[in-house]
Scaffold this motif. Structure first.
Motif, short mmCIF file in Angstrom:
data_model
loop_
_atom_site.label_atom_id
_atom_site.label_comp_id
_atom_site.label_asym_id
_atom_site.label_seq_id
_atom_site.Cartn_x
_atom_site.Cartn_y
_atom_site.Cartn_z
N SER A 80 1.07 -1.13 0.12
CA SER A 80 0.01 -0.14 -0.06
C SER A 80 0.88 1.23 -0.53
O SER A 80 1.84 1.19 0.12
CB SER A 80 -1.02 0.00 1.37
OG SER A 80 -0.95 1.05 1.52
N LEU A 81 0.60 1.73 -0.96
CA LEU A 81 1.50 3.49 -0.69
C LEU A 81 1.03 4.27 0.00
O LEU A 81 1.69 5.95 -0.23
CB LEU A 81 1.28 4.03 -2.24
CG LEU A 81 1.93 3.23 -3.04
CD1 LEU A 81 1.89 3.29 -4.66
CD2 LEU A 81 3.47 2.89 -2.87
N LEU A 122 9.67 9.83 -4.71
CA LEU A 122 9.17 10.20 -3.00
C LEU A 122 9.50 8.52 -2.16
O LEU A 122 9.05 9.24 -0.60
CB LEU A 122 7.54 9.74 -3.49
CG LEU A 122 6.96 10.66 -4.66
CD1 LEU A 122 5.18 9.99 -4.87
CD2 LEU A 122 7.54 12.21 -4.62
N PHE A 123 10.29 7.79 -2.38
CA PHE A 123 10.13 7.00 -1.52
C PHE A 123 11.65 6.52 -1.93
O PHE A 123 11.33 5.79 -3.08
CB PHE A 123 8.67 5.79 -1.24
CG PHE A 123 8.80 4.95 0.17
CD1 PHE A 123 9.02 5.76 1.24
CD2 PHE A 123 8.97 3.55 -0.23
CE1 PHE A 123 8.86 4.17 2.42
CE2 PHE A 123 9.15 2.85 0.78
CZ PHE A 123 9.20 3.50 2.03
N GLU A 124 12.79 4.99 -1.31
CA GLU A 124 12.78 4.05 -1.84
C GLU A 124 12.82 2.29 -0.41
O GLU A 124 12.80 2.86 0.34
CB GLU A 124 14.21 4.39 -2.07
CG GLU A 124 14.43 5.31 -0.62
CD GLU A 124 16.10 5.10 -1.00
OE1 GLU A 124 17.37 3.69 -0.94
OE2 GLU A 124 16.67 6.64 -1.02
N ASP A 125 13.14 1.57 -1.80
CA ASP A 125 12.73 0.52 -0.53
C ASP A 125 14.45 -0.71 -1.26
O ASP A 125 14.48 1.11 -1.98
CB ASP A 125 11.98 -0.99 -0.99
CG ASP A 125 11.81 -1.12 -2.19
OD1 ASP A 125 12.84 -0.73 -3.05
OD2 ASP A 125 10.68 -2.06 -2.15
N SER A 156 14.36 -0.43 -5.06
CA SER A 156 14.03 0.22 -6.34
C SER A 156 12.82 1.39 -5.35
O SER A 156 13.28 2.02 -4.37
CB SER A 156 12.38 -0.11 -6.49
OG SER A 156 12.47 -1.75 -6.73
N TYR A 157 12.70 2.72 -6.76
CA TYR A 157 12.65 4.14 -5.87
C TYR A 157 11.74 3.92 -6.62
O TYR A 157 10.63 3.35 -7.93
CB TYR A 157 13.33 4.78 -6.49
CG TYR A 157 14.58 5.30 -6.46
CD1 TYR A 157 15.35 5.63 -5.37
CD2 TYR A 157 15.22 4.58 -7.60
CE1 TYR A 157 16.76 6.00 -4.82
CE2 TYR A 157 17.20 4.99 -7.12
CZ TYR A 157 17.86 5.54 -5.81
OH TYR A 157 19.15 5.56 -5.46
N LEU A 158 10.36 4.52 -6.06
CA LEU A 158 9.25 5.13 -6.58
C LEU A 158 9.18 6.65 -6.74
O LEU A 158 9.62 7.20 -5.93
CB LEU A 158 8.03 4.75 -5.33
CG LEU A 158 6.61 5.66 -5.54
CD1 LEU A 158 6.08 5.00 -6.21
CD2 LEU A 158 6.12 6.37 -4.16
N CYS A 159 9.05 6.87 -8.03
CA CYS A 159 8.86 8.00 -8.29
C CYS A 159 7.63 8.44 -9.03
O CYS A 159 6.68 8.07 -9.22
CB CYS A 159 9.78 8.15 -9.95
SG CYS A 159 11.07 7.80 -9.62
#
Length: 390
Positions: free
Chosen positions: A173-174, A224-227, A230-233
């Motif tokens: 979930s984002l 916006l975020f990374e794990d 990956s990056y969330l763009c």
């Protein structure tokens, strides 16, 4: 007590009274403690119950064997569920499984004032209400099922939600990651997409995203975020270019997440999670208390059944008038074999007298060798290893 030498099993045995029952007790105690300490012993006082006919006793012996197995299974279930509920603190299981407010071990020694509680029934054996014990323990079993089911549902729903909020960026979930300002909202022509970009391909993304389709807004992408991987763009483009963009992005291993920014939905998800979490905390305390109380009840019932079994079996083996001493032994781990030998020497003479009392064609459960170990003395094991959780 020293954990390494003490067993968490007990042997409940009985032998016929010699001149007096006290003498039987003293003889056993001396034999098991004089050279080396083979066991810790105590008397186990069972009140005199009125004995019916031999037929009734044989029937009772069968019924009690079934009742013993049933009650033991419920004791185990309650203990196991306590371990499940305490999750991370399994070491606390022991201190929560205190039957009758005392440690399991001391509690057996006390015999729970068995005398007193049998007087609440009736002193006649053929109507000691097995039903009374069965009903009480059966009720615990049924209550445990419904309580466990309710709590497990709650726990399962919460875990599902927590799983949704963890895991890889492709599936998680984002809601707790993205903010309103990351999106162009309420525009007739523009839309913001969320894209998962593998870290290895990030440089490609920076170079390529503006040209993956026509009508991508320049410099509209941010991380916006990374794990770990990956990056969330985000990226903003004209609505009519979306299909093109998705298709081209896939060739570069950029995955567009199917996501609509919806504040109401995200809020509802968060509230649901808080509600479940609060509910779980609320139910935890009362559930642990219920388990403690009912473990105690079931365990006490179990020891009562053992006491009745010893009584019935002793009368069947040693005959009338009722004259035997029941004793509780806690063997030392290292010398169990030796303890068996000492007990055999003490009581092997009982075999011939037992044979005289018992018509060999009668099926007496205590003598059913396939089901239970046979010794010349009456013997039942109380296995508290079932309460050990690693």
């Amino acid at each position: 007590q020293d954990k390494d030498t003490k067993m968490t099993e007990f042997w409940l045995i009985s032998a016929p009274g010699e001149k007096t029952c006290q003498q039987t007790w003293e003889k056993l105690h001396a034999a098991t403690t004089k050279n080396n300490n083979l066991s810790t012993n105590s008397k186990f006082n069972i009140p005199d119950l009125k004995v019916g006919t031999l037929d009734v006793l044989v029937g009772l012996s069968d019924e009690l064997a079934k009742l013993d197995a049933f009650v033991e299974s419920v004791v185990k279930k309650v203990a196991q569920y306590m371990a499940d509920v305490l999750e991370d603190s399994k070491d606390k299981v022991q201190e929560n499984l205190l039957a009758n407010g005392g440690k399991v071990l001391t509690m057996i020694y006390l015999s729970f004032e068995i005398e007193k509680s049998f007087k609440n029934y009736s002193s006649s054996l053929d109507n000691v209400p097995f039903l009374f014990i069965f009903k009480g323990v059966n009720q615990i079993d049924n209550d445990l099922k419904s309580r466990a089911s309710a709590y497990n549902n709650l726990k399962g729903n919460l875990q599902n939600l927590e799983r949704k909020n963890a895991g890889s960026l492709l599936t998680r979930s984002l809601a707790d990651i993205v903010k309103k300002e990351d999106f162009v909202l309420d525009s007739e022509y523009l839309v913001t997409l969320l894209v998962i970009v593998p870290k290895l391909n990030y440089n490609d993304w920076v170079k390529q995203y503006e040209t993956l389709a026509e009508m991508v807004v320049p410099r509209s992408s941010n991380v916006l975020f990374e794990d770990q991987d990956s990056y969330l763009c985000n990226v903003t483009l004209f609505r009519k270019a979306v299909d093109d963009f998705k298709h081209k992005a896939r060739e570069y291993k950029f995955m567009v997440r199917d996501f609509q920014y919806n504040e109401e939905e995200m809020k509802a998800d968060k509230e649901e999670m808080n509600r479940l979490s609060t509910d779980k905390k609320k139910q935890f305390g009362p559930l642990v208390r219920w388990l403690k109380v009912n473990f105690s009840e079931a365990f006490i019932a179990w020891i009562h059944v053992k006491a009745l079994r010893v009584f019935v079996e002793s009368v069947l083996r040693y005959g009338l008038p009722v004259n035997f001493q029941a004793m509780l032994l806690q063997p030392n781990k290292k010398t169990m074999k030796k303890l068996r030998e000492v007990l055999y020497d003490l009581y092997k003479h009982l075999d011939s007298s037992a044979a005289a009392i018992i018509d060999a064609t009668m099926d007496i459960p205590g003598l059913n060798l396939s089901q239970q170990e046979y010794y010349p003395y009456v013997y039942y094991k109380i296995d508290c290893n079932l309460l050990e959780f690693k």
